[in-house]
Design a protein around this motif. Structure first.
Motif, PDB file in Angstrom:
ATOM      1  N   HIS A 104     -49.228 -33.175  58.497  1.00 55.35           N
ATOM      2  CA  HIS A 104     -48.138 -33.822  57.776  1.00 55.35           C
ATOM      3  C   HIS A 104     -47.368 -32.742  57.037  1.00 55.35           C
ATOM      4  CE1 HIS A 104     -49.599 -38.013  58.190  1.00 55.35           C
ATOM      5  NE2 HIS A 104     -50.798 -37.442  58.203  1.00 55.35           N
ATOM      6  N   ASP A 105     -46.086 -32.646  57.277  1.00 52.49           N
ATOM      7  CA  ASP A 105     -45.278 -31.626  56.609  1.00 52.49           C
ATOM      8  C   ASP A 105     -44.448 -32.199  55.457  1.00 52.49           C
ATOM      9  OD1 ASP A 105     -46.174 -29.573  58.282  1.00 52.49           O
ATOM     10  OD2 ASP A 105     -44.676 -30.061  59.787  1.00 52.49           O
ATOM     11  N   ALA A 106     -44.292 -33.497  55.408  1.00 47.77           N
ATOM     12  CA  ALA A 106     -43.449 -34.119  54.384  1.00 47.77           C
ATOM     13  C   ALA A 106     -44.134 -34.076  53.024  1.00 47.77           C
ATOM     14  CB  ALA A 106     -43.143 -35.560  54.764  1.00 47.77           C
ATOM     15  N   LYS A 107     -43.331 -33.965  51.991  1.00 47.09           N
ATOM     16  CA  LYS A 107     -43.849 -33.939  50.615  1.00 47.09           C
ATOM     17  C   LYS A 107     -43.334 -35.133  49.820  1.00 47.09           C
ATOM     18  CE  LYS A 107     -44.575 -28.994  50.277  1.00 47.09           C
ATOM     19  NZ  LYS A 107     -44.351 -27.807  49.469  1.00 47.09           N
ATOM     20  N   GLY A 108     -42.974 -36.179  50.510  1.00 42.33           N
ATOM     21  CA  GLY A 108     -42.486 -37.387  49.849  1.00 42.33           C
ATOM     22  C   GLY A 108     -42.408 -38.518  50.851  1.00 42.33           C
ATOM     23  N   PRO A 109     -42.153 -39.723  50.379  1.00 40.18           N
ATOM     24  CA  PRO A 109     -42.158 -40.892  51.251  1.00 40.18           C
ATOM     25  C   PRO A 109     -40.855 -41.056  52.031  1.00 40.18           C
ATOM     26  CG  PRO A 109     -41.641 -41.553  49.025  1.00 40.18           C
ATOM     27  CD  PRO A 109     -41.945 -40.077  48.973  1.00 40.18           C
ATOM     28  N   ALA A 110     -40.943 -41.843  53.094  1.00 38.54           N
ATOM     29  CA  ALA A 110     -39.747 -42.320  53.790  1.00 38.54           C
ATOM     30  C   ALA A 110     -39.337 -43.596  53.062  1.00 38.54           C
ATOM     31  CB  ALA A 110     -40.053 -42.619  55.247  1.00 38.54           C
ATOM     32  N   ILE A 111     -38.080 -43.685  52.699  1.00 44.01           N
ATOM     33  CA  ILE A 111     -37.588 -44.874  52.002  1.00 44.01           C
ATOM     34  C   ILE A 111     -36.833 -45.711  53.017  1.00 44.01           C
ATOM     35  CG2 ILE A 111     -36.136 -45.720  50.131  1.00 44.01           C
ATOM     36  CD1 ILE A 111     -36.751 -42.992  48.733  1.00 44.01           C
ATOM     37  N   ILE A 112     -37.324 -46.924  53.233  1.00 43.46           N
ATOM     38  CA  ILE A 112     -36.779 -47.796  54.268  1.00 43.46           C
ATOM     39  C   ILE A 112     -36.198 -49.045  53.625  1.00 43.46           C
ATOM     40  CG2 ILE A 112     -37.344 -49.136  56.337  1.00 43.46           C
ATOM     41  CD1 ILE A 112     -39.677 -47.120  56.755  1.00 43.46           C
ATOM     42  N   GLU A 113     -34.949 -49.344  53.974  1.00 42.87           N
ATOM     43  CA  GLU A 113     -34.314 -50.558  53.465  1.00 42.87           C
ATOM     44  C   GLU A 113     -34.750 -51.719  54.346  1.00 42.87           C
ATOM     45  OE1 GLU A 113     -30.028 -52.265  51.959  1.00 42.87           O
ATOM     46  OE2 GLU A 113     -30.072 -50.425  53.138  1.00 42.87           O
TER      47      GLU A 113
END
Length: 78
Positions: free
Chosen positions: A7-16
């Protein structure tokens, strides 16, 4: 069987999900409330850019060798 997932992301995916309604989906892999973000990504803020880490069940970070360097994507035995 166990798997290591990078996992390279350091935060969430924000989905509407509707007008003005959003959910945050974990992208760091550390959330205890998957698939939702619980803020555990805060532990990744001071990670070195090209280092690889694993986290134990208590969320303690351990640096490990990168056996799949991004430039080659080929397996490099330890």
């Amino acid at each position: 069987m166990s798997r290591l997932i990078r996992h390279d992301a350091k935060g969430p995916a924000i989905i509407e999900i509707g007008p003005g309604k959003f959910v945050e989906v974990c992208q760091c892999g550390l959330s205890r409330d998957k698939p939702f973000c619980d803020g555990s990504h805060a532990k990744t803020r001071d990670e070195q850019e090209h280092a690889v880490y694993v986290y134990d069940e208590h969320h303690n970070r351990i640096a490990v060798p990168d056996m799949f360097p991004p430039a080659t994507k080929k397996f490099v035995p330890p």
